[in-house]
Design an enzyme around this catalytic site. Sequence first.
Site, PDB file in Angstrom:
ATOM      1  N   THR B 158       0.799  -1.321  -0.015  1.00  0.00           N
ATOM      2  CA  THR B 158      -0.158   0.101  -0.186  1.00  0.00           C
ATOM      3  C   THR B 158       0.810   0.867   0.090  1.00  0.00           C
ATOM      4  O   THR B 158       1.691   1.104   1.127  1.00  0.00           O
ATOM      5  CB  THR B 158      -0.966  -0.076   1.366  1.00  0.00           C
ATOM      6  OG1 THR B 158      -1.857  -1.070   1.619  1.00  0.00           O
ATOM      7  CG2 THR B 158      -1.802   1.356   1.178  1.00  0.00           C
ATOM      8  N   ARG B 167     -10.404  11.243   9.076  1.00  0.00           N
ATOM      9  CA  ARG B 167     -11.408  10.035   8.824  1.00  0.00           C
ATOM     10  C   ARG B 167     -12.634  10.353  10.154  1.00  0.00           C
ATOM     11  O   ARG B 167     -12.440  10.171  11.579  1.00  0.00           O
ATOM     12  CB  ARG B 167     -11.477   8.960   9.415  1.00  0.00           C
ATOM     13  CG  ARG B 167     -10.411   8.127   8.242  1.00  0.00           C
ATOM     14  CD  ARG B 167     -10.581   7.016   7.819  1.00  0.00           C
ATOM     15  NE  ARG B 167      -9.412   6.804   6.913  1.00  0.00           N
ATOM     16  CZ  ARG B 167      -8.815   5.068   6.576  1.00  0.00           C
ATOM     17  NH1 ARG B 167      -9.315   4.613   7.391  1.00  0.00           N
ATOM     18  NH2 ARG B 167      -7.656   5.070   5.820  1.00  0.00           N
ATOM     19  N   LYS B 235      -0.052  -0.411  -4.233  1.00  0.00           N
ATOM     20  CA  LYS B 235      -2.495   0.067  -5.094  1.00  0.00           C
ATOM     21  C   LYS B 235      -2.045   0.855  -4.168  1.00  0.00           C
ATOM     22  O   LYS B 235      -1.411   1.811  -3.185  1.00  0.00           O
ATOM     23  CB  LYS B 235      -2.685  -1.269  -3.302  1.00  0.00           C
ATOM     24  CG  LYS B 235      -4.133  -0.538  -2.752  1.00  0.00           C
ATOM     25  CD  LYS B 235      -4.316  -1.645  -1.893  1.00  0.00           C
ATOM     26  CE  LYS B 235      -5.819  -1.067  -1.903  1.00  0.00           C
ATOM     27  NZ  LYS B 235      -6.046  -0.133  -1.110  1.00  0.00           N
ATOM     28  N   HIS B 259      -7.858   4.766  -1.631  1.00  0.00           N
ATOM     29  CA  HIS B 259      -8.378   4.247  -0.722  1.00  0.00           C
ATOM     30  C   HIS B 259      -9.879   4.251  -0.769  1.00  0.00           C
ATOM     31  O   HIS B 259     -10.590   4.170   0.415  1.00  0.00           O
ATOM     32  CB  HIS B 259      -7.671   4.843   0.136  1.00  0.00           C
ATOM     33  CG  HIS B 259      -7.036   4.187   1.194  1.00  0.00           C
ATOM     34  ND1 HIS B 259      -5.949   3.623   1.585  1.00  0.00           N
ATOM     35  CD2 HIS B 259      -7.380   3.598   2.024  1.00  0.00           C
ATOM     36  CE1 HIS B 259      -6.176   2.548   2.282  1.00  0.00           C
ATOM     37  NE2 HIS B 259      -6.691   2.831   2.958  1.00  0.00           N
ATOM     38  N   ASP B 290      -9.561   0.014  -7.158  1.00  0.00           N
ATOM     39  CA  ASP B 290     -10.598   0.168  -6.412  1.00  0.00           C
ATOM     40  C   ASP B 290     -11.777   1.156  -6.287  1.00  0.00           C
ATOM     41  O   ASP B 290     -10.709   2.094  -6.546  1.00  0.00           O
ATOM     42  CB  ASP B 290     -10.480  -0.876  -5.216  1.00  0.00           C
ATOM     43  CG  ASP B 290      -9.597  -0.044  -3.794  1.00  0.00           C
ATOM     44  OD1 ASP B 290      -9.424   1.411  -4.362  1.00  0.00           O
ATOM     45  OD2 ASP B 290      -9.029  -1.204  -3.919  1.00  0.00           O
ATOM     46  N   GLY B 292     -15.037   2.721  -4.979  1.00  0.00           N
ATOM     47  CA  GLY B 292     -16.539   2.454  -5.399  1.00  0.00           C
ATOM     48  C   GLY B 292     -17.001   1.994  -5.946  1.00  0.00           C
ATOM     49  O   GLY B 292     -18.675   1.789  -6.518  1.00  0.00           O
ATOM     50  N   ARG B 294     -19.883  -1.136  -6.829  1.00  0.00           N
ATOM     51  CA  ARG B 294     -21.302  -1.540  -6.166  1.00  0.00           C
ATOM     52  C   ARG B 294     -21.686  -2.264  -6.595  1.00  0.00           C
ATOM     53  O   ARG B 294     -22.439  -3.110  -6.030  1.00  0.00           O
ATOM     54  CB  ARG B 294     -22.204  -0.517  -5.516  1.00  0.00           C
ATOM     55  CG  ARG B 294     -21.382   0.164  -3.979  1.00  0.00           C
ATOM     56  CD  ARG B 294     -20.402   0.023  -3.220  1.00  0.00           C
ATOM     57  NE  ARG B 294     -20.109   0.987  -1.907  1.00  0.00           N
ATOM     58  CZ  ARG B 294     -18.922   0.480  -1.932  1.00  0.00           C
ATOM     59  NH1 ARG B 294     -17.849  -0.153  -3.197  1.00  0.00           N
ATOM     60  NH2 ARG B 294     -18.441   1.703  -1.089  1.00  0.00           N
ATOM     61  N   GLY B 313     -14.580  -3.972  -1.740  1.00  0.00           N
ATOM     62  CA  GLY B 313     -14.372  -3.898  -0.035  1.00  0.00           C
ATOM     63  C   GLY B 313     -15.005  -3.474   0.153  1.00  0.00           C
ATOM     64  O   GLY B 313     -15.693  -4.867   1.310  1.00  0.00           O
TER      65      GLY B 313
END
Lengths: 375, 375, 375, 375
Positions: B158, B167, B235, B259, B290, B292, B294, B313
């Site tokens: 990563t 966050r 990544k 991410h 990756d 989003g 769905r 994820g």
Amino acid sequence: MSLPEQPVCLDDVERLAAAVLPAAVRDFIAGGSGNELTLDANRAALDGVHLVPRVLRDVSDCTAETTLLGRPAALPMAVAPMAYHRLVHPDGELATARAARRAGIPVTVGTLSSLPLARIAAEGARTWFQLYWLRDRQKVSDLVKEAEEVGCEAVMLTVDVPWMGNRLRDVRNGFVLPEDVVAANLSGGASATARTARAAGSAVAAHTREALDSALSWRDVEEIRSRTGLPLVLKGILDPRDARRAADCGVDALVVSNHGGRQLDGAVPAIAALPGIRDAVGGHCEVLFDSGVRSGTDVLKALALGASGVLLGRPVLWGLALGGESGATTVLRLLAEELHTALGLAGCGRVTDAQGLRAFGSAAFTALSPQPAVP
Amino acid sequence: MSLPEQPVCLDDVERLAAAVLPAAVRDFIAGGSGNELTLDANRAALDGVHLVPRVLRDVSDCTAETTLLGRPAALPMAVAPMAYHRLVHPDGELATARAARRAGIPVTVGTLSSLPLARIAAEGARTWFQLYWLRDRQKVSDLVKEAEEVGCEAVMLTVDVPWMGNRLRDVRNGFVLPEDVVAANLSGGASATARTARAAGSAVAAHTREALDSALSWRDVEEIRSRTGLPLVLKGILDPRDARRAADCGVDALVVSNHGGRQLDGAVPAIAALPGIRDAVGGHCEVLFDSGVRSGTDVLKALALGASGVLLGRPVLWGLALGGESGATTVLRLLAEELHTALGLAGCGRVTDAQGLRAFGSAAFTALSPQPAVP
Amino acid sequence: MSLPEQPVCLDDVERLAAAVLPAAVRDFIAGGSGNELTLDANRAALDGVHLVPRVLRDVSDCTAETTLLGRPAALPMAVAPMAYHRLVHPDGELATARAARRAGIPVTVGTLSSLPLARIAAEGARTWFQLYWLRDRQKVSDLVKEAEEVGCEAVMLTVDVPWMGNRLRDVRNGFVLPEDVVAANLSGGASATARTARAAGSAVAAHTREALDSALSWRDVEEIRSRTGLPLVLKGILDPRDARRAADCGVDALVVSNHGGRQLDGAVPAIAALPGIRDAVGGHCEVLFDSGVRSGTDVLKALALGASGVLLGRPVLWGLALGGESGATTVLRLLAEELHTALGLAGCGRVTDAQGLRAFGSAAFTALSPQPAVP
Amino acid sequence: MSLPEQPVCLDDVERLAAAVLPAAVRDFIAGGSGNELTLDANRAALDGVHLVPRVLRDVSDCTAETTLLGRPAALPMAVAPMAYHRLVHPDGELATARAARRAGIPVTVGTLSSLPLARIAAEGARTWFQLYWLRDRQKVSDLVKEAEEVGCEAVMLTVDVPWMGNRLRDVRNGFVLPEDVVAANLSGGASATARTARAAGSAVAAHTREALDSALSWRDVEEIRSRTGLPLVLKGILDPRDARRAADCGVDALVVSNHGGRQLDGAVPAIAALPGIRDAVGGHCEVLFDSGVRSGTDVLKALALGASGVLLGRPVLWGLALGGESGATTVLRLLAEELHTALGLAGCGRVTDAQGLRAFGSAAFTALSPQPAVP
């Protein structure tokens, strides 16, 4: 049966129909696939097109009369192929055909019509026959032959349904056909699947998967082209490369369509794809349009961006739901009036004048990937 | 444990999971950094991509089987590295690995997994190991060695976490790890930090800042490249210049990712960056995606814009939350079905056919600053 | 005085301040001109910028230290000139200057400061003096002389206020200055106007119209340039032609700004104008930015699009309102932390690295009219 | 009669007027055609234009004085032609003319004015006469002759009404003219139609269809051009090809207009069409603008994009509704103040300076169809 209230636009008709239809039937008609992104994008993209009207061109004899597939039509419209009209009115496709005849436009009878093709064709409207590529190849031959015999003027092969899109409304509703609605052109067995509630998923989707052949390819188009003298229309073209190939195969017309947002969710709005298709075929075959048309102005937009006519789907069913032939006639009359008004206001005395109109549009649909010119 | 209700799409799974998870855990999974602009933009940008389906290409033997990092996978998907699966289900990463094996796709085990790498790898799924660049360099060596010994097929470094993004949900919630959730691959001391409520800020962020080395640079990539024979994946790449340099370093694959909107708030949506990366590396290394995803349609969009596969994820955690292995399996099954449906509807019999699809997209992400070609 | 609750971002500070300020003062600070189109567009345009982060560049010694107008600053920020800080806290500009000194950034003292320039400058922060072009030309000379004497490091001439924009909130509120708030650098008479309720309109606007000289022109810039040895900054430049002319006049720095949406309603968002200005001056004078900055990420966006630093306005007043020096310090600390986090996550160890970041952005601001290159 | 409350912008006036007008009259004024897409797009497109102000240009003698059709006007504005002012106030067009005279701008008297042209012209404002192309050609001649005799300074021929757009609000309201409102310049018979409720549709639309001649063409423009020495203005031009042809016919001015969204629903916002028209006529005839102007800033936007003046429609009627001449005067005063403020803030001392302003704008209106240069 008269309408409960006087609708002044198709949105009114939709609201009135929603009030009288069972919720699961209303959803079966209204729904798109997946998250309905394409369903919504169809409308947003049409609303986002802005036309530049012309003036001072004497529209006193303005008319929407035109030709479709080489023959006269009172309007640049036809009824789109849709399954099972008897879901919304007992007269089903007969009422639709009568309304089309009265409006002077062709009706497309679907492989999955709920009354037999021959009876519908006998109503005297210009009739086109929509063909699904069935696993039962003999049935395909029989249907094409029947279409020829009953006087259909064209075969419209649907090319965007190797299987049905994932229509979540139907899945959630556990949608099944009622007892009295059948796929009248097919054998009883296939219909049985469509009437059986399933552990998960839509019965109609299961029927489609059972009956339709996902192996359909350009070879089959060539075969059907060689098997019938009727004009051949391919419905469901969005990529200019496919459009060009269709023209090269001698196909007579295309329908630029994403199946009203019911097949690939995330597919491009049909109206955004239209100019590219027009440029790709360059007049070598006729270009029709469907997916999202809800007003005469929408028809004018499609004409301006390259279509010679549009197919009307859901609005016809709303009309049928409200009053059978009379309701469908109301819908076609509203569209005819709106189109006539719009033609004149855009300075177009004739349908063909619309092709000279300029259009501005949302930049929301610009190419992300390389778009090599069609060779 | 069975699911409380039958979800028909991943949005359903998310809603069901939200109902059973503690709010702080739900937020820890759902949240992005800062004002969550990138979190939201990821979804908006994916929804804004519109594909142009092809037709008449015989999709009767349509399959989503493919290869990832040179070996077969049943789907162009893998489970993304995520910390602490035991936050949502006691079986944690074991359940995830079993679901991945059942689905035929690789699982990526995180440095911050809540069960030991060796136990997870023993479940028999194709296993990739995600590596954070720890200040404790001996630990890095040990982890890579362990990954080799337990049969991991790749090391995924990563590169977008010199420290954790800010966050705010976790900060507001004073989020700490519960007693029974540990960073099983690390020493107990580091985990203690992640479990201690702080005057201000998230305990998990504090732990990350304590354990991770922000000095990570291209020299370290070269070193790790020389230290292991396993395929190396980076990544968190978004700039084509970095992608090209990675290819030049002999990196085997990239993950185009922001991410999941959890690192730089205001970063470009990953899907908007994807075509530029594809063009920059020109096939010299594999490109994964990756951030989003769905739905199966989202997977198809990523494939069309240049990815050979995607990492899943949050949806996997939602599934785990609902029913451990069975819930995660439901998620992967829904995605597999949606992708198969979408491939066929786009005229793609194989995953690689998706690369020829054209796409239209929102113009919301056009270059503001000069974008010199990557030399 | 401590904060009533721990804010974790500037939006929190805004909400907390809104709860303690009188509505008319809150509106005087928050409001824009006219329909507040530019006020809103400033935020929308900043949110619409998406950066492309770099990776693997060793940000372990990441710092936001930089230079502004040739001298060191702890952050690429300064406090913007704003009138009457004592409207929100009795310590007024003294508290602001102390917070700026503590944060290691310059403070700009306004012509309309509510405490005398000399007292504020004595607080020891790097101090810039903002000059309004007064009808009383002697006063202009006196103010510039005083700025030099008290150690100001620059004169920042505001060029976008020939008169005040039409701020409807103030008009509706009949906003007047309270008795204890004066324009401390000007004569008492002028202040009286600003304190008198009027039949229609804002008292502050009336005062501005009375005191300011709308004849300000390039000749005056040249005169002031020749009258002081201090660096000269022009604040309120949006057109690249004006930027180029400023550089040709030997101006040291520009502030790309639309006055926070308070002057011409309908003016371009300042961030949309920034890249064009950067290209026009090509390094011949320093480019600062203000209008809408609300987070460290916003600062990073401005740096990436060509600014060497930003001015902070409203957020500083919110902080002052909440806790005087301590509140303003909280605001600057949040910004410093956010910027440090963002720099590292974007792979920028230094402020100057941000200039190499690529940016994607909303296409909402494309040129409608011909944009000839600046000669 | 004084206003019930002090409006500070035109939105206030609209709200106040909406509170005093009968709903059907309010709707008759406010409404657009069809789904009101163009009505809404007019405002969205104007709000989407962002100007780049200039600075340091000495605006101390800033003035909005200008010329329109070669004669002085206090403002770059005129009152647009609108039918039946007595619908909103008993003084009708007399009050409008007085307010225009007081503001120093021309008033356009409509063919469908509710008081006779001669009486209105006698109020002493600069008067333009708007001409509908009536089926009764003698009446056309008589009206033009009368316009000459009473001192009108121009004939403005409306070219975008072969028939009325489909205004659904009026249709739903069954809108009819009240007894005391007549088309004073026409014969009583025509007015009767406009006063009679109909089974379906708007009485006013029926009257229009009855009275107007949809055969209007370029030949008629040439004829009218040759029949009167008055300056000739064509109102309702959106396509650059039509603009160029008008210039070639010796027309003195154009009005770029979509009739306030009341004719072709789906027509391009007039402001989006303006730059193309300006470029097409290249100074060979004057370009006026209407459709959506609601503030002085909107006027400035139109000037910047190529207009030499704008026509004001609905806002004048709102003012009339509130207070006859006094209300209309309030509207014109607000616009004059806003325009003066905006001119100075944009660095424009004169109306003509606005033409040098750059503008950024929404990319929502980019060409979808080929846009060949006007030959």
